[in-house]
Every structure is written in structure tokens, then in C-alpha cells.
Design an enzyme around this catalytic site. Structure first.
Site, short mmCIF file in Angstrom:
data_model
loop_
_atom_site.label_atom_id
_atom_site.label_comp_id
_atom_site.label_asym_id
_atom_site.label_seq_id
_atom_site.Cartn_x
_atom_site.Cartn_y
_atom_site.Cartn_z
N ILE A 1 -1.90 1.33 31.84
CA ILE A 1 -2.51 2.26 30.88
C ILE A 1 -3.51 1.51 30.00
CG2 ILE A 1 -2.05 4.06 29.18
CD1 ILE A 1 -0.42 4.62 31.58
N ASN B 1 0.52 -10.91 27.22
CA ASN B 1 1.22 -12.14 27.66
C ASN B 1 1.33 -12.21 29.18
OD1 ASN B 1 3.20 -10.33 28.39
ND2 ASN B 1 4.71 -11.03 26.88
N ASP C 1 2.40 -13.09 22.70
CA ASP C 1 3.35 -12.00 22.50
C ASP C 1 3.04 -11.21 21.24
OD1 ASP C 1 5.88 -14.32 23.55
OD2 ASP C 1 4.85 -12.78 24.74
N SER D 1 6.91 7.81 25.13
CA SER D 1 7.23 8.29 26.47
C SER D 1 8.07 9.56 26.41
CB SER D 1 8.00 7.20 27.22
OG SER D 1 8.60 7.73 28.38
N TYR E 1 15.70 2.02 27.43
CA TYR E 1 14.22 2.08 27.37
C TYR E 1 13.79 3.25 26.48
CZ TYR E 1 9.55 3.53 28.62
OH TYR E 1 8.25 3.96 28.54
N LYS F 1 11.95 3.30 22.63
CA LYS F 1 10.74 4.03 22.27
C LYS F 1 11.00 4.92 21.06
CE LYS F 1 7.67 2.73 25.32
NZ LYS F 1 6.41 2.06 24.93
N ASN G 1 8.61 3.28 40.14
CA ASN G 1 8.10 4.64 40.04
C ASN G 1 7.63 5.20 41.37
OD1 ASN G 1 6.76 3.55 36.94
ND2 ASN G 1 8.54 4.87 37.17
#
Ligand code: WQD
Length: 343
Positions: free
Chosen positions: A12, A32, A58, A124, A148, A152, A201
């Protein structure tokens, strides 16, 4: 505006760097390369014909962030850097909380210390978990079902609390964009999705079957209550997602507060529908096998994107054929991703 893009070498991130540069903004990248390739940034410069200053490191490195904010007059930050594999997050939750939550807090702290007040955050649809109905609105319950998604949501809450902090002088502007399923590639075929290892995915896996890197697709269940029994998702062209970021920045820069938008098409597509569209666009046979459901998957997940249309004047313009054709164009030109030497 001068924009710092964290994770700018990612899928993205690269597409958004192209959209920002082509909209007349200047971009500095922090990456990174833990899940991306330096070659991707060379491709962005090839597309745009403009320099792309890079800091390798980072997001959680406060000293590096302080250096960037001292060396550049940054007007806004677009924050893509982070870990994003649902399955991996179940195995290594602490890694996800460090990479996604702790690092994002450090970024917000260093932005605030440097007087940089606009943050566009890559969130997300996984923050919704298993929705009670579809299409999904921004005010639906937030109930992520994996580390995950929880990471978010935690960052969203940090942003929300920072925007509403009692220190009135803060004036922080948090723009939260909840992506559904970004797919496809820039029409040049020079940048695209290039996951490390076995793709988590669906779209990159199908692309690798089509180009001969994988033998067959495992379809995770065909007994869901959907049009054909396979999972239904809101696939959205990555260029539409990138343009959504530019428009959100343009429309909301300088408007303190916390703003949340779904970035989706509003339409659901099943696994088999996507596979058939890909086979048609690529003229490739794509063998598949129905296997057991994948833990944590939901039957259906697609957006109501009317808020972004009403407030930002943004809506997805590319259809399923555009998505699969652009993905195939990228994959066929880069059979081994950025490691390919064919371009
Ligand atoms: C889509 C459909 C699978 C692979 C995740 C994250 C989300 C975002 C996008 C980061 C489902 C089926 C998949 C395969 C299959 N990532 N499938 N065989 O799970 O909707 O979303 O990725 O932001 O946050 O949660 O996307 O592409 O993994 O799955 O049958 O080999 O394809 O069951 O129905 P998902 P996905």
C-alpha cells in the site's frame, strides 16, 4: 505538502507514494524492509521521475524519528509500517503489539514533540471482527478476533484519545482509514503485491498459481452461508485505496480531531468468483481444491463506504476486472516479484 510515509516500500505504501508524488506532494520514506524490498522504491521513482529520500529503520526508533523531523519540515505522516498477517499474529502476539502498537505510540509522541499534527493511519476492517450484518458501517461494534485486529484497534484508540486530550493546544488530527481487501497493482506493472514466503492472502496466492509458482489454490471452505459457499470479501483496487489517502489528507489537513472512514467498494465477491475472474483475465487455468475452513475467517465482510463518499468525495472507481487484470500484469512481468530480473 511534505509527507513522511512509514512503510513506504510496502504494497500500500508504494502505491500511495506514487499517488502523493503525482498529486504534487513531496515524500520522505521510512522503512526497515522487514517485509518489503528497496527495489520497490526504485520502481516508484521510475514511475514518478522524482527523488524519494529514504531513512532505513524502525518506526519505534525515537532518535531516528527525531532526526527525520529535524531534517525535514514534515506537514503530515502516513503510517503504513507494521505487521499484518492474521495467522502470524496468533502465533506471535507480542511481536504484533510491539511492531504495531508500541511503535505507533512512539511515532505519535515524536510527531507531537516536533509539532507535526496530522496522522493518516492504516487501519483494517479486521477491527470489526465478525459483523452482525453487512454492509459494515463505521459505527458498527468493534470486536476484533485476533491480535492483529486488536493491535489495529488499540492504535485507533490511542489516536482517538490523543485527539481528544484535555491539552487544548494539541490540535492533533487523526485520520483513520479502515481498508477492506486491497488487491491489484499500478497499471505500469512496475509495483505490486510481493509477499514474502507463502502468501497469506487470496489474491497474491491466485497470482502465484497463475504464473506457475504455486501448484493449486486451497479454498478454505465452501459451506459458508454465501452465494456459492465460499468466503465473501470487499476487494478494492490498491490505486483506489491510495487515492483515498491523498483525498483524505487534502480534505482534512488542518482539521483537528479524529476521523474514521471505511475504504471499500461496498460490493462483496466470493473466493470462486475472484478465481474465475482471474482465470479469465490471465487466460490461465487456476487449479483449486476445497479444504477445511481457516480458523478465524468470517463468512462475509464488505463495506458501506458512503461516509467517505459524502465527507471526502471519494469512492472506488476500478472494478473487479481492473483488479485482476492489473494483478496479472504485475505478476506476469515480475514472476518472482521484485527479485525478478525481467523488467
Ligand atoms: C480472503 C478470502 C479466505 C487464502 C486479511 C486481513 C485483513 C487484510 C486482508 C491487512 C477468505 C479465502 C484466502 C487462501 C482462501 N490484511 N482464502 N485460500 O482474511 O479477508 O483479510 O487480509 O490489513 O486485515 O484480515 O483476506 O485474502 O486472507 O482471505 O480460500 O489461500 O479468501 O478464507 O474467505 P482476509 P484473505
Amino acid at each position: 505538502m511534505q509527507i513522511l510515509v512509514t512503510g513506504g516500500a510496502g504494497y500500500i505504501g508504494t502505491h500511495t507514494c506514487v499517488a502523493l508524488l503525482q498529486a504534487g506532494h513531496q515524500v520522505v520514506v521510512l522503512d526497515n524492509f522487514s517485509n518489503s524490498q528497496p527495489q520497490a522504491l526504485a520502481r516508484v521513482q521510475q514511475i514518478c521521475g522524482q527523488p524519494l529520500p529514504l531513512y532505513r529503520g524502525d518506526v519505534g526508533d525515537a532518535a531516528l524519528l527525531q532526526q527525520i523531523f529535524a531534517e525535514w519540515q514534515i506537514d503530515a505522516v502516513m503510517h503504513f509500517a507494521g505487521a499484518k498477517a492474521v495467522g502470524e499474529s496468533v502465533v506471535q502476539p507480542l511481536v504484533y503489539y510491539r511492531n504495531n502498537v508500541t511503535a505507533s505510540q512512539t511515532l505519535i509522541e515524536m510527531m507531537t514533540a516536533a509539532g507535526v499534527k496530522t496522522l493518516v493511519f492504516s487501519s483494517s476492517a479486521t477491527v470489526y471482527g465478525d459483523p452482525h450484518s453487512v454492509p459494515i458501517l463505521e459505527n458498527f461494534p468493534l470486536a476484533p478476533t485476533n491480535p492483529y485486529g486488536r493491535s489495529k484497534l488499540m492504535v485507533e484508540q490511542i489516536i482517538r484519545d490523543h485527539c481528544t486530550a484535555t491539552r487544548a493546544d494539541l490540535g492533533f488530527n487523526g485520520i483513520i482509514l479502515r481498508y477492506f481487501n486491497p488487491v491489484g497493482a499500478h497499471p505500469s506493472g512496475l509495483i505490486g503485491e510481493d509477499p514474502r514466503g507463502i502468501p497469506n492472502n487470496l489474491m497474491p496466492f491466485i497470482a502465484q498459481v497463475a504464473v506457475g509458482r504455486r501448484r493449486e489454490l486451497s479454498v478454505f471452505g465452501n459451506d459458508y452461508p454465501t452465494v456459492d459457499g465460499t468466503g465473501v470479501r470487499d476487494y478494492i483496487h490498491v490505486c483506489d485505496v491510495a487515492e483515498g489517502h491523498v483525498l483524505a489528507l487534502t480534505q482534512l489537513h488542518g482539521q483537528p480531531g479524529c476521523h474514521v472512514f471505511n475504504l471499500g467498494t461496498g460490493s462483496g465477491v466470493s473466493v470462486l468468483q475472484l478465481l474465475q475472474a482471474y482465470a479469465k483475465a490471465s487466460s490461465c487455468d487456476i487449479p483449486y481444491r476445497i479444504v477445511a475452513r481457516r480458523a478465524g475467517d468470517v463468512a462475509q465482510c464488505f463495506a458501506d463506504a458512503s461516509l467517505a463518499r459524502e465527507v471526502l468525495g471519494w469512492q472506488a472507481t476500478r472494478n473487479l476486472t481492473d483488479m485482476v487484470a492489473s494483478s496479472w500484469h504485475w505478476q506476469s512481468m515480475n514472476p518472482d516479484g521484485y527479485c525478478s530480473t525481467t523488467v
